[in-house]
Design an enzyme around this catalytic site. Structure first.
Site, short mmCIF file in Angstrom:
data_model
loop_
_atom_site.label_atom_id
_atom_site.label_comp_id
_atom_site.label_asym_id
_atom_site.label_seq_id
_atom_site.Cartn_x
_atom_site.Cartn_y
_atom_site.Cartn_z
N GLY A 267 38.72 39.77 42.91
CA GLY A 267 39.13 39.83 41.50
C GLY A 267 39.36 41.23 41.00
CE LYS B 35 40.56 45.01 34.21
NZ LYS B 35 40.06 44.71 35.55
N GLY C 203 38.88 40.20 32.74
CA GLY C 203 38.96 41.56 33.31
C GLY C 203 37.87 41.70 34.35
CB THR C 204 37.79 42.35 37.69
OG1 THR C 204 39.02 43.03 37.66
CG2 THR C 204 38.05 40.89 37.81
CB THR C 205 35.44 46.36 38.92
OG1 THR C 205 35.28 45.19 39.69
CG2 THR C 205 34.31 47.32 39.20
#
Lengths: 232, 278
Positions: free
Chosen positions: B227, B85, B52-54
């Site tokens: 990403g 997320k 997962g990213t931000t």
């Protein structure tokens, strides 16, 4: 060494049942009734120790009798439900399975142990109109010996159960709004006390499973809200 | 009621009597306890799993806001475009995950069950500090897996009903727990989101302004970091934005996020003076 006296199994069971029944009847009653938005559970309770508790998203529990025993049952129920929900899905946690588990566990104690449980419990599930196969409310009553029954509309457990059931039978109406359901519940509970005066809101423990809520349907009604509904 | 456990409950061992769900798992159902470290042998190379990213969090007038994009990547490839997320863990707390998606999502799920379980067994919810501490223990338990690349570094935020304020914590892989005064962001685009927030954010902002900061920060992160998903207009995938105040949790509707997106886009393209092609 003296030989133990022979006591017939019938006598043993009858004595145990008598003992358990006495224990249960010492406690105050608790009423579960279906109303327009879901299911309501009411109990006369002057202490801060709860008789009613949340088990899972749509499931609640109520116990009467010996506090330490039904509270232990409540906690085991929470563990059972959370475990099942973690292992499978949240919708797989159902009241019927839980009530059956209670029935088995309590029946086991009744036959195996010297002292039976002095409790009676209710497992309630509120329906979810959106969920196919889960639309209806369910009320299960489990007694000290593990005997289990399912109920519609209302169910009373505890000492004065028969008398209160009689009152509910003649006064209950389907789909009552919350306020009227509360008043009916309180009127029934007051039959159980010798003095027959209205139970003040601060001596009531009331919880609801409301269809309209998102996620966890369980809600404990604060005294202020009870006062508001019961004074009108 | 003699014996070790008087209540022989179907499906439960009955040996655990406490109020923690994760402990219950460890003691009675060790086979279900998610121990990712057992998947790896010492010296094994890193395993390619979706990441997962931000995600970001900051305080605003009513409490605290948590937001995250929806992209999960596996190296340079897209693993999933609409992964979630940001999760509400109970009525007054939220978790935002970054890192290896599998363990992170499982950790968020366990965290929710843990808090709910405690609340039901004990009859009252944990303090916000207690919740943050519990999460830090769960991250620490994941350390052996983190050493193999299964890093999970969430943000935890919530409304402290006793102190009457929003609070934010970030964590490191060892379970280190650091409370943030104003805002924080983590994940591959976290640096850019933090820089964006640093300039826009102020903690007395009303809700609609706060939503603006959150969406713009995610757009900035997506702009600089490949990403991070940002806003996928083409597929209609929007970031998750959740507010938490004294009244509880509330999710920002996608229509409002879209409005903010359009506004930021219009402002930035007019600045270029060429119809917004850059």
């Amino acid at each position: 060494m003296s030989a133990p006296f022979y006591v017939s199994p019938e006598q043993v069971m009858a004595d145990k049942a008598e003992y358990a029944r006495k224990g249960v009847s010492r406690g105050k009653s608790s009423i579960t009734l279906e109303f327009a938005d879901g299911v309501l559970i009411m109990a006369e309770n002057t202490s801060s120790l709860s008789k009613i508790g949340e088990i899972y998203d749509r499931i609640a529990f109520a116990g009467v009798g010996k506090f330490s025993e039904f509270d232990q049952l409540r906690k085991v129920g929470v563990r059972y439900a959370d475990m099942k929900g973690y292992q499978y899905s949240r919708d797989d946690v159902r009241a019927r399975a839980l009530a059956n588990a209670y029935s088995q566990a309590m029946g086991d104690v009744f036959t195996r142990e010297l002292k039976p449980l002095e409790v009676e419990v209710i497992v309630v599930e509120v329906g979810d109109p959106e969920l196919i196969g889960h639309e209806n409310n369910a009320i299960y009553r489990v007694q000290f010996d593990g005997s289990i029954s399912d109920h519609e509309d209302y169910c009373v457990i505890g000492g004065a159960a028969e008398e209160l059931t009689g009152y509910m039978r003649s006064h209950y109406k389907k789909d009552l709004p919350l306020g009227e359901a509360l008043q009916l519940g309180r009127a029934a509970l007051q039959r159980a006390s010798d003095v027959q005066i209205a139970v003040p809101p601060e001596n009531l423990e009331v919880c609801a499973l409301e269809k309209t809520r998102i996620g966890r349907k369980f809600r404990r009604l604060p005294t202020e809200e009870l006062t508001e509904h019961l004074s009108s | 009621m003699g014996g070790k456990s008087a209540l022989d409950f179907p499906g439960l061992g009955g040996s655990y009597k406490g109020s923690s769900f994760t402990e219950l798992l460890k003691i009675e159902f060790p086979q279900l306890d998610p121990d990712w470290s057992s998947l790896f042998r010492p010296g094994a190379s890193e395993v390619a799993v979706p990441h997962g990213t931000t995600v970001l969090s900051f305080k605003f007038a009513d409490g605290v806001i948590v937001a995250g994009d929806r992209l999960a990547t596996e190296g340079l490839r897209v693993a999933s475009r609409d992964v979630q997320k940001v999760y509400a863990t109970d009525a007054h707390s939220m978790i935002a995950i970054a890192g290896a998606a599998g363990p992170a999502i499982e950790m968020a799920r366990l965290m929710r069950i843990e808090l709910e379980h405690y609340e039901k067994i004990e009859g009252e919810a944990l303090e916000l500090d207690g919740k943050a501490n519990k999460l830090s223990q769960m991250i620490r338990a994941n350390l052996p897996a983190a050493m193999q690349g299964m890093v999970v570094v969430p943000l935890f935020a919530g409304y402290d009903l006793r102190r009457k304020q929003g609070r934010i914590w970030k964590f490191d892989v060892t379970g280190g727990r650091y409370e943030e005064a104003e805002f924080d962001s983590t994940g591959s685009g976290g640096l850019y989101a933090r820089e964006s927030l640093k300039k826009s954010h102020h903690h007395e902002a009303p809700k609609h302004e706060a939503l603006g900061y959150a969406v713009e920060a995610l757009m900035d992160a997506a702009d600089e970091d490949r990403g991070t998903g940002g806003i996928d207009v083409y597929r209609g995938i929007f970031p998750t934005v959740i507010y938490c105040s004294e009244k509880g949790i509330e999710q920002a509707p996608e229509t409002e996020i879209k409005e903010v997106y359009d506004r930021v886009l219009a402002r930035r393209s007019s600045r270029n003076g060429n119809g917004g092609t850059r």
